[in-house]
Design a protein around this motif. Structure first.
Motif, PDB file in Angstrom:
ATOM      1  N   SER A  25       0.745  -1.140  -0.078  1.00 30.67           N
ATOM      2  CA  SER A  25       0.025  -0.036  -0.003  1.00 30.67           C
ATOM      3  C   SER A  25       0.715   1.112  -0.052  1.00 30.67           C
ATOM      4  O   SER A  25       2.109   1.240   0.441  1.00 30.67           O
ATOM      5  N   GLY A  26       0.303   2.344  -0.457  1.00 32.31           N
ATOM      6  CA  GLY A  26       0.790   3.715  -0.461  1.00 32.31           C
ATOM      7  C   GLY A  26       1.584   4.194  -1.592  1.00 32.31           C
ATOM      8  O   GLY A  26       2.004   5.345  -1.736  1.00 32.31           O
ATOM      9  N   ARG A  27       1.700   3.116  -2.822  1.00 29.61           N
ATOM     10  CA  ARG A  27       2.020   3.718  -4.149  1.00 29.61           C
ATOM     11  C   ARG A  27       1.372   2.988  -5.109  1.00 29.61           C
ATOM     12  O   ARG A  27       0.930   1.598  -4.723  1.00 29.61           O
ATOM     13  N   THR A  28       1.254   3.275  -6.224  1.00 29.44           N
ATOM     14  CA  THR A  28       0.484   2.689  -7.383  1.00 29.44           C
ATOM     15  C   THR A  28       1.346   1.289  -7.358  1.00 29.44           C
ATOM     16  O   THR A  28       2.396   1.273  -7.837  1.00 29.44           O
ATOM     17  N   PHE A  29       0.705   0.197  -7.354  1.00 29.55           N
ATOM     18  CA  PHE A  29       1.433  -0.947  -7.382  1.00 29.55           C
ATOM     19  C   PHE A  29       1.557  -1.336  -8.843  1.00 29.55           C
ATOM     20  O   PHE A  29       3.101  -2.062  -8.793  1.00 29.55           O
ATOM     21  N   SER A  30       1.308  -1.044  -9.772  1.00 35.19           N
ATOM     22  CA  SER A  30       1.980  -1.572 -10.923  1.00 35.19           C
ATOM     23  C   SER A  30       3.135  -0.684 -11.121  1.00 35.19           C
ATOM     24  O   SER A  30       3.983  -1.304 -12.284  1.00 35.19           O
ATOM     25  N   SER A  31       3.548   0.269 -10.703  1.00 32.42           N
ATOM     26  CA  SER A  31       4.577   0.970 -10.516  1.00 32.42           C
ATOM     27  C   SER A  31       5.899   0.290  -9.966  1.00 32.42           C
ATOM     28  O   SER A  31       7.177   0.769 -10.110  1.00 32.42           O
ATOM     29  N   LEU A  32       5.603  -0.347  -9.071  1.00 32.01           N
ATOM     30  CA  LEU A  32       6.675  -1.047  -8.044  1.00 32.01           C
ATOM     31  C   LEU A  32       7.268  -2.456  -8.856  1.00 32.01           C
ATOM     32  O   LEU A  32       6.288  -3.255  -9.288  1.00 32.01           O
ATOM     33  N   MET A  33       8.471  -2.606  -8.767  1.00 36.05           N
ATOM     34  CA  MET A  33       8.936  -3.903  -8.694  1.00 36.05           C
ATOM     35  C   MET A  33       9.249  -4.582  -7.412  1.00 36.05           C
ATOM     36  O   MET A  33       9.392  -3.970  -6.528  1.00 36.05           O
ATOM     37  N   MET A  34       8.391  -5.844  -7.230  1.00 42.23           N
ATOM     38  CA  MET A  34       8.339  -6.459  -6.093  1.00 42.23           C
ATOM     39  C   MET A  34       9.215  -7.860  -6.023  1.00 42.23           C
ATOM     40  O   MET A  34       9.530  -8.351  -6.928  1.00 42.23           O
ATOM     41  N   GLY A  35       9.919  -7.930  -4.750  1.00 45.54           N
ATOM     42  CA  GLY A  35      10.671  -8.917  -4.805  1.00 45.54           C
ATOM     43  C   GLY A  35      10.624  -9.496  -3.588  1.00 45.54           C
ATOM     44  O   GLY A  35      10.087  -9.166  -2.402  1.00 45.54           O
ATOM     45  N   TRP A  36      11.359 -10.723  -3.266  1.00 47.16           N
ATOM     46  CA  TRP A  36      11.401 -11.516  -2.123  1.00 47.16           C
ATOM     47  C   TRP A  36      12.999 -11.780  -2.023  1.00 47.16           C
ATOM     48  O   TRP A  36      13.602 -12.377  -2.899  1.00 47.16           O
ATOM     49  N   PHE A  37      13.370 -11.844  -0.747  1.00 44.94           N
ATOM     50  CA  PHE A  37      14.786 -11.916  -0.397  1.00 44.94           C
ATOM     51  C   PHE A  37      14.415 -12.970   0.881  1.00 44.94           C
ATOM     52  O   PHE A  37      13.433 -12.760   1.644  1.00 44.94           O
ATOM     53  N   ARG A  38      15.601 -13.562   1.280  1.00 43.81           N
ATOM     54  CA  ARG A  38      15.639 -14.458   2.477  1.00 43.81           C
ATOM     55  C   ARG A  38      17.044 -14.351   3.155  1.00 43.81           C
ATOM     56  O   ARG A  38      17.893 -14.066   2.568  1.00 43.81           O
ATOM     57  N   GLN A  39      17.042 -14.612   4.638  1.00 45.78           N
ATOM     58  CA  GLN A  39      18.074 -14.577   5.275  1.00 45.78           C
ATOM     59  C   GLN A  39      18.135 -15.531   6.224  1.00 45.78           C
ATOM     60  O   GLN A  39      17.194 -15.754   7.384  1.00 45.78           O
ATOM     61  N   ALA A  40      18.946 -16.545   6.020  1.00 48.25           N
ATOM     62  CA  ALA A  40      19.144 -17.728   7.054  1.00 48.25           C
ATOM     63  C   ALA A  40      20.179 -17.277   8.267  1.00 48.25           C
ATOM     64  O   ALA A  40      20.969 -16.327   8.236  1.00 48.25           O
ATOM     65  N   PRO A  41      20.008 -17.952   9.564  1.00 53.01           N
ATOM     66  CA  PRO A  41      20.858 -17.511  10.611  1.00 53.01           C
ATOM     67  C   PRO A  41      22.253 -17.811  10.182  1.00 53.01           C
ATOM     68  O   PRO A  41      22.775 -18.592   9.452  1.00 53.01           O
TER      69      PRO A  41
END
Length: 122
Positions: A25-41
């Protein structure tokens, strides 16, 4: 400013599946590149997948097992994870950026969710 709220983490046995969700939320969704990252211990945060209006990108370690998608009507991005392995255990973070130039670089994403734990047992 973009707010990201993740859900869907949990514990699963090896070979199982989970779907993570991230509502933006907060910005036009279509203008955003969305990513997933992860961090293991004990490890650095690493790229998992990202999606624009046009392209998807994946880390080599997850290709064929994980799918990123986005639902514009709900301003939500998903991470469908199948054939999970113990090495997929990590905190998974959703991220967003309006800079589409480096889809795998965490430093290019100014907006981050709180993270959701994924634990895969053998």
């Amino acid at each position: 400013q973009v707010a990201l709220v993740e859900s869907g983490g949990g514990s699963v046995q090896a070979g199982g599946s989970l779907r993570l969700s991230c509502a933006a939320s907060g910005r036009t969704f279509s203008s955003l590149m969305m990513g997933w990252f992860r961090q293991a211990p004990g490890k650095e945060r690493e790229f998992v997948a990202s999606v624009t209006r046009i392209n998807t990108y994946y880390a080599d370690s997850v290709k064929g097992r994980i799918t990123i998608s986005r639902e514009y009507a709900k301003n939500t991005v998903y991470l469908q994870m199948n054939s999970l392995k113990p090495e997929d255990t990590a905190v998974y973070y959703c991220a967003a950026t309006t800079d589409w130039t480096l889809p795998k670089a965490s430093a290019r994403y100014p907006y981050w969710g709180q993270g959701t734990q994924v634990t895969v047992s053998s």
